[in-house]
Structures are given as structure tokens and as C-alpha cells.
Design a protein around this motif. Structure first.
Motif, short mmCIF file in Angstrom:
data_model
loop_
_atom_site.label_atom_id
_atom_site.label_comp_id
_atom_site.label_asym_id
_atom_site.label_seq_id
_atom_site.Cartn_x
_atom_site.Cartn_y
_atom_site.Cartn_z
N GLU A 180 0.83 -1.21 0.00
CA GLU A 180 0.00 0.00 0.00
C GLU A 180 0.87 1.26 0.00
O GLU A 180 0.55 2.24 -0.68
N TRP A 181 1.96 1.23 0.75
CA TRP A 181 2.90 2.36 0.79
C TRP A 181 3.49 2.60 -0.61
O TRP A 181 3.53 3.74 -1.09
N ALA A 182 3.93 1.53 -1.25
CA ALA A 182 4.52 1.65 -2.58
C ALA A 182 3.48 2.13 -3.60
O ALA A 182 3.78 2.98 -4.45
N ALA A 183 2.28 1.61 -3.50
CA ALA A 183 1.22 2.02 -4.42
C ALA A 183 0.92 3.51 -4.29
O ALA A 183 0.70 4.20 -5.29
N ALA A 184 0.93 4.01 -3.07
CA ALA A 184 0.71 5.44 -2.85
C ALA A 184 1.83 6.26 -3.50
O ALA A 184 1.58 7.29 -4.12
N ALA A 208 -0.59 -8.45 -4.68
CA ALA A 208 0.51 -8.98 -5.50
C ALA A 208 1.81 -9.00 -4.72
O ALA A 208 2.63 -9.91 -4.89
N VAL A 209 2.03 -8.01 -3.87
CA VAL A 209 3.24 -7.98 -3.05
C VAL A 209 3.22 -9.13 -2.05
O VAL A 209 4.23 -9.81 -1.83
N VAL A 260 10.39 -9.88 -2.36
CA VAL A 260 9.56 -8.70 -2.13
C VAL A 260 10.33 -7.43 -2.48
O VAL A 260 9.80 -6.53 -3.15
N VAL A 261 11.59 -7.36 -2.05
CA VAL A 261 12.42 -6.19 -2.34
C VAL A 261 12.57 -6.02 -3.85
O VAL A 261 12.43 -4.92 -4.39
N ARG A 262 12.83 -7.12 -4.55
CA ARG A 262 12.98 -7.08 -6.01
C ARG A 262 11.72 -6.55 -6.68
O ARG A 262 11.77 -5.70 -7.56
N LYS A 263 10.57 -7.06 -6.26
CA LYS A 263 9.30 -6.64 -6.85
C LYS A 263 9.07 -5.15 -6.60
O LYS A 263 8.77 -4.40 -7.52
N LEU A 264 9.18 -4.74 -5.34
CA LEU A 264 8.92 -3.35 -5.00
C LEU A 264 9.88 -2.41 -5.74
O LEU A 264 9.45 -1.42 -6.33
N LEU A 265 11.15 -2.73 -5.68
CA LEU A 265 12.15 -1.87 -6.30
C LEU A 265 11.93 -1.78 -7.81
O LEU A 265 11.92 -0.68 -8.38
N GLY A 266 11.72 -2.90 -8.45
CA GLY A 266 11.51 -2.92 -9.89
C GLY A 266 10.28 -2.14 -10.31
O GLY A 266 10.31 -1.33 -11.24
#
Length: 107
Positions: A35-39, A54-55, A68-74
Motif C-alpha cells: 500500500e505504501w509503494a502504491a501510494a 501482488a506484493v 519482495v524487495v525485487r518486486k517493489l524496487l523494480g
């Protein structure tokens, strides 16, 4: 021997309970960081919900937080968000504290 058997069963139950709690906290943390990343990426509420799920799913790819780090960062870099791996890991740590607090308060 029943006393020892009872103690063994009690420790096994305690271990299983602790493992389940840790799993739930980690899943909650992943949802919160999603949710943080989506914002940060400017997603709509519907997209935010789907992205957070998805995360959580991404965490099942391999042990640890690397998936998780790879997904968020990418995803965040692709969306044009100025962030690095340290920033993502810091967000994971912050959300871990919040998730643990929410889980304890819900008990």
C-alpha cells in the motif's frame, strides 16, 4: 512418560503458534508496504488493493525478503519513483513494526 509427552506436545504447539503468528505479521507487513509503494506510485484505490495483494503473493516465490524487495524496487523504478534498495528495506522495517503492533492490538 506422560509428563514428558505433554511437555513435548506443549512446546510443539507453542512453536506452531509462534510460526503462524510470524507468518501473519509478515503477510500484514507485505500488504502495508504494498500500500505504501502504491501510494508512492500514484495508483488508484482499486489498483492499490490489487498491488498490495501482488506484493503478498510475491513473498511466496522464495524464502526471505529478497523477492519482495525485487518486486517493489523494480515496480517503483519502472513507475518513475526515485528510490533505492535501502529505501525499500527501510520501508519494510517500518511496516514490520506497524504490522506487529496492529497484530498485537487485534489480539
Amino acid at each position: 512418560m506422560t509428563t514428558f509427552d505433554d511437555r513435548e506436545r506443549a512446546f510443539e504447539n507453542m512453536f506452531a503458534h509462534d510460526a503462524e503468528m510470524q507468518f501473519r505479521i509478515q503477510a500484514r507487513r507485505n500488504r502495508l508496504v504494498g500500500e505504501w509503494a502504491a501510494a508512492r506510485m500514484g495508483l488508484t484505490p482499486e489498483e492499490t488493493d490489487a498491488y498490495a495483494k501482488a506484493v503478498v503473493q510475491a513473498n511466496f516465490e522464495e524464502a526471505g525478503d529478497e523477492d519482495v524487495v525485487r518486486k517493489l524496487l523494480g515496480d517503483m523504478i519502472q513507475a518513475g519513483v526515485d528510490i533505492d534498495e535501502a529505501g525499500v528495506r527501510a520501508a519494510l522495517d517500518e511496516q514490520q513494526v506497524i504490522a506487529r503492533r496492529q497484530f498485537i492490538e487485534a489480539q
